[in-house]
Design an enzyme around this catalytic site. Structure first.
Site, PDB file in Angstrom:
ATOM      1  N   MET A  27       9.338   1.261  10.289  1.00 17.70           N
ATOM      2  CA  MET A  27       9.969   2.470  10.817  1.00 17.70           C
ATOM      3  C   MET A  27       9.097   3.055  11.927  1.00 17.70           C
ATOM      4  O   MET A  27       9.195   4.247  12.249  1.00 17.70           O
ATOM      5  CB  MET A  27      10.183   3.488   9.694  1.00 17.70           C
ATOM      6  CG  MET A  27      11.157   2.956   8.635  1.00 17.70           C
ATOM      7  SD  MET A  27      12.041   4.243   7.768  1.00 17.70           S
ATOM      8  CE  MET A  27      10.705   5.106   6.993  1.00 17.70           C
ATOM      9  N   GLY A  28       8.209   2.226  12.490  1.00 16.71           N
ATOM     10  CA  GLY A  28       7.359   2.712  13.569  1.00 16.71           C
ATOM     11  C   GLY A  28       6.206   3.534  13.031  1.00 16.71           C
ATOM     12  O   GLY A  28       5.837   3.412  11.860  1.00 16.71           O
ATOM     13  N   HIS A  31       0.386   1.558  12.281  1.00 14.95           N
ATOM     14  CA  HIS A  31      -1.027   1.774  11.962  1.00 14.95           C
ATOM     15  C   HIS A  31      -1.637   0.411  11.624  1.00 14.95           C
ATOM     16  O   HIS A  31      -0.917  -0.612  11.619  1.00 14.95           O
ATOM     17  CB  HIS A  31      -1.159   2.775  10.804  1.00 14.95           C
ATOM     18  CG  HIS A  31      -0.287   2.444   9.624  1.00 14.95           C
ATOM     19  ND1 HIS A  31      -0.460   1.316   8.844  1.00 14.95           N
ATOM     20  CD2 HIS A  31       0.800   3.088   9.109  1.00 14.95           C
ATOM     21  CE1 HIS A  31       0.450   1.284   7.895  1.00 14.95           C
ATOM     22  NE2 HIS A  31       1.237   2.342   8.026  1.00 14.95           N
ATOM     23  N   HIS A  34       0.286  -2.008   9.368  1.00 19.68           N
ATOM     24  CA  HIS A  34       1.362  -2.778  10.011  1.00 19.68           C
ATOM     25  C   HIS A  34       0.774  -3.926  10.829  1.00 19.68           C
ATOM     26  O   HIS A  34       1.304  -5.039  10.828  1.00 19.68           O
ATOM     27  CB  HIS A  34       2.161  -1.883  10.972  1.00 19.68           C
ATOM     28  CG  HIS A  34       3.000  -0.847  10.305  1.00 19.68           C
ATOM     29  ND1 HIS A  34       2.791   0.491  10.481  1.00 19.68           N
ATOM     30  CD2 HIS A  34       4.063  -0.960   9.470  1.00 19.68           C
ATOM     31  CE1 HIS A  34       3.698   1.175   9.793  1.00 19.68           C
ATOM     32  NE2 HIS A  34       4.476   0.319   9.164  1.00 19.68           N
ATOM     33  N   LYS A 153       2.055  -2.687  -0.563  1.00 20.02           N
ATOM     34  CA  LYS A 153       1.865  -1.266  -0.865  1.00 20.02           C
ATOM     35  C   LYS A 153       3.163  -0.670  -1.404  1.00 20.02           C
ATOM     36  O   LYS A 153       3.153   0.056  -2.386  1.00 20.02           O
ATOM     37  CB  LYS A 153       1.428  -0.511   0.383  1.00 20.02           C
ATOM     38  CG  LYS A 153       1.447   0.965   0.161  1.00 20.02           C
ATOM     39  CD  LYS A 153       0.814   1.740   1.274  1.00 20.02           C
ATOM     40  CE  LYS A 153       0.985   3.211   1.020  1.00 20.02           C
ATOM     41  NZ  LYS A 153       2.311   3.699   1.429  1.00 20.02           N
ATOM     42  N   ASP A 154       4.288  -0.994  -0.738  1.00 15.30           N
ATOM     43  CA  ASP A 154       5.588  -0.521  -1.221  1.00 15.30           C
ATOM     44  C   ASP A 154       6.108  -1.559  -2.206  1.00 15.30           C
ATOM     45  O   ASP A 154       7.087  -2.269  -1.929  1.00 15.30           O
ATOM     46  CB  ASP A 154       6.537  -0.348  -0.039  1.00 15.30           C
ATOM     47  CG  ASP A 154       6.039   0.731   0.907  1.00 15.30           C
ATOM     48  OD1 ASP A 154       5.991   1.893   0.495  1.00 15.30           O
ATOM     49  OD2 ASP A 154       5.646   0.388   2.041  1.00 15.30           O
TER      50      ASP A 154
END
Ligand code: PAF
Length: 516
Positions: A27-28, A31, A34, A153-154
């Site tokens: 979703m942009g 960091h 990503h 993480k998710d």
């Protein structure tokens, strides 16, 4: 790096790519977490360098009415720079009208199973995973990647998307990558940027509490009641508002009382303006992989390479039965006479070790039998020796002792059914009789033995299958929860890759890291 903002541009780009495509949806507000996903997505697979597509799309479907959709950070120029730096080939940054051209009011949506949604984040953010699944399936249809790369993480999102991909039969692999943390231990998240310096300091209590619980678990406190209670207390003491702390089975996401198999101790807190999530993976022992299958399916070669790839110990139980068969023959004992074989098991010294070049060495009662156990003489009688109850019992006991701490891949006929029934991954590796006869002929030729006609080899293999599957004790059997992998027409490297993917579907990188 190409910046693509419309479906048309993406389709044109996609059509021009010949090799594998790996996709990282975001979703942009990118960091370093990503960027690590982009780098992992860019790694070569079986000698091929993939093209990496990342998407930047703030998906309205996954925000609740009181959530931060409007103020979610959007900075395409900064995102593009970070993506390019980390090896992204094409950045797809569409507007809402490109992704949902008919609007979102009457959209065909994906509803992942409620059992996976009504726990952890799904409980306090209803509709979140319907929104995530709907947009990801939409994006997958536009990008058509060979691999979807996501952060561990998710974790709940990852489990749900794996289920969606499997249920819809989408032809791709979902790769999970270990969480990347800021130097202070906080998991990287786009929402960390909402935090003030003092809130950032306060947020450190989240990973710290989970790490303390992981240590307590390793020290022998595997109970949910204590682990959850301790984490909750630490978070509250740090002034964080707890949304949930839960101990769940990593795949089913069902609540558990005691850590067994792969478990997840997960928490969500409110810290200032942000809701933060984190977890730690807990296991009662290191992972075990059981690879069973008939003779001549190529199990040894691929299992050894797979073990090396993942830093697991390779336990070749077939070599143990072969070594014993060699010993029985040397002692002049009738291999079919269980009563005569049994005394040879007393004080048996059977060792598997690694030679200087990493190759397996087998010794029995001080004799190096690494080569000798591959002879046709041993091959002809190993099934007979291995069928005795006393033999199975003695060697199963030794194998279970070798696997007590886990961290191994064992290969044989009854590993998933009798030796390690609680293995994290069970594979039944097989090939047709014709294919196995062809491989056996090649192997004999390479070892300098006479090669019988293929029809004869096929008959021998069929007979061996019959003996192995019909014996009374520990017959060759596909465990109910084993994945069948038929390797006809697959190159060795492709079989190894398939095993790695199956392992990674079950064991998070956070629980078992690939060796470097
Ligand atoms: O994890 C995220 O950033 C989002 O949920 C995803 C997968 C990009 C879908 O919008």
């Amino acid at each position: 790096m190409q910046l693509l903002q419309t479906r048309k541009q993406l389709a044109a780009w996609r059509q021009a790519v010949a090799g594998p495509v790996h996709f990282v949806p975001t979703m942009g507000a990118l960091h370093p977490g990503h960027q690590q996903l982009f780098r992992r997505a860019a790694e070569s697979v079986m000698g091929q360098r993939p093209a990496v597509v990342a998407s930047v799309f703030v998906n309205p479907l996954q925000f609740g009415p009181a959530e931060d959709y409007e103020r979610y950070p959007r900075d395409l120029a900064a995102d593009a720079a970070m993506a390019e730096e980390a090896g992204v080939t094409a950045l797809f940054a569409p507007g809402v009208e490109e992704v949902y051209p008919d609007g979102v009011a009457a959209l065909t949506a994906i509803h992942p199973p409620q059992g996976l949604q009504q726990v952890l984040c799904g409980r306090s953010r209803p509709g979140l995973f319907d929104g995530v699944a709907t947009v990801v399936v939409r994006l997958l249809n536009l990008v058509r990647p060979d691999r979807l790369v996501m952060g561990e993480k998710d974790w709940q999102q990852l489990v749900i998307l794996r289920k969606v991909v499997a249920d819809l039969g989408l032809p791709l692999w979902v790769q999970g990558c270990a969480t990347v943390r800021e130097p202070n231990g906080l998991a990287w998240s786009s929402r960390n940027r909402y935090l003030s310096p003092s809130e950032l300091e306060q947020a450190r209590a989240l990973p710290a509490a989970l790490e303390a619980a992981a240590q307590a678990c390793r020290a022998g406190v595997p109970r949910a009641e204590i682990l959850v209670g301790d984490v909750r207390a630490s978070l509250q003491a740090a002034g964080l508002v707890v949304d949930y702390v839960e101990l769940v089975a990593a795949q089913s996401l069902k609540s558990i009382e005691v850590v067994s198999g792969v478990a997840l101790l997960a928490a969500a807190v409110h810290c200032g303006p942000s809701r933060l999530i984190d977890h730690t993976v807990l296991m009662s022992r290191s992972p075990i992989v059981a690879i069973d299958g008939p003779a001549g399916a190529g199990k040894s070669t691929v299992t050894r390479a797979f073990a090396q790839r993942l830093g697991l110990i390779y336990l070749d139980t077939g070599a143990m039965y072969r070594a014993l068969t060699w010993w029985v023959q040397q002692q002049g004992v009738d291999p079919s006479d269980a009563g005569a074989v049994a005394p040879l098991l007393e004080g048996l010294d059977l060792q598997l070790s690694s030679g200087a070049g990493g190759e397996q060495q087998v010794t029995i009662n001080g004799h190096d039998v690494t080569e000798a156990i591959r002879s046709p003489g041993v091959t002809a009688q190993v099934s007979v020796v291995a069928a005795h109850g006393c033999v199975r019992e003695a060697l199963t006991r030794q194998q279970q002792a070798m696997g007590e701490r886990g961290g191994l891949v064992a290969e044989g006929r009854d590993i998933g059914t009798a030796v390690f029934p609680d293995a994290e991954l069970k594979v039944f590796l097989t090939a047709t009789t014709a294919e196995r006869a062809r491989r056996r002929a090649l192997d004999l030729e390479q070892r300098g033995f006479a090669v019988p006609p293929l029809a004869e080899l096929e008959a021998q293999i069929a007979e061996r299958d019959h003996l192995d599957s019909s014996r009374e004790v520990a017959p060759l059997l596909q465990a109910q929860d084993a994945v069948e992998l038929i390797t006809d027409g697959m190159a060795i490297e492709a079989v190894i890759q398939a095993l790695v993917e199956l392992f990674r579907d079950r064991v998070p990188e956070e629980a078992w890291t690939n060796p470097v």
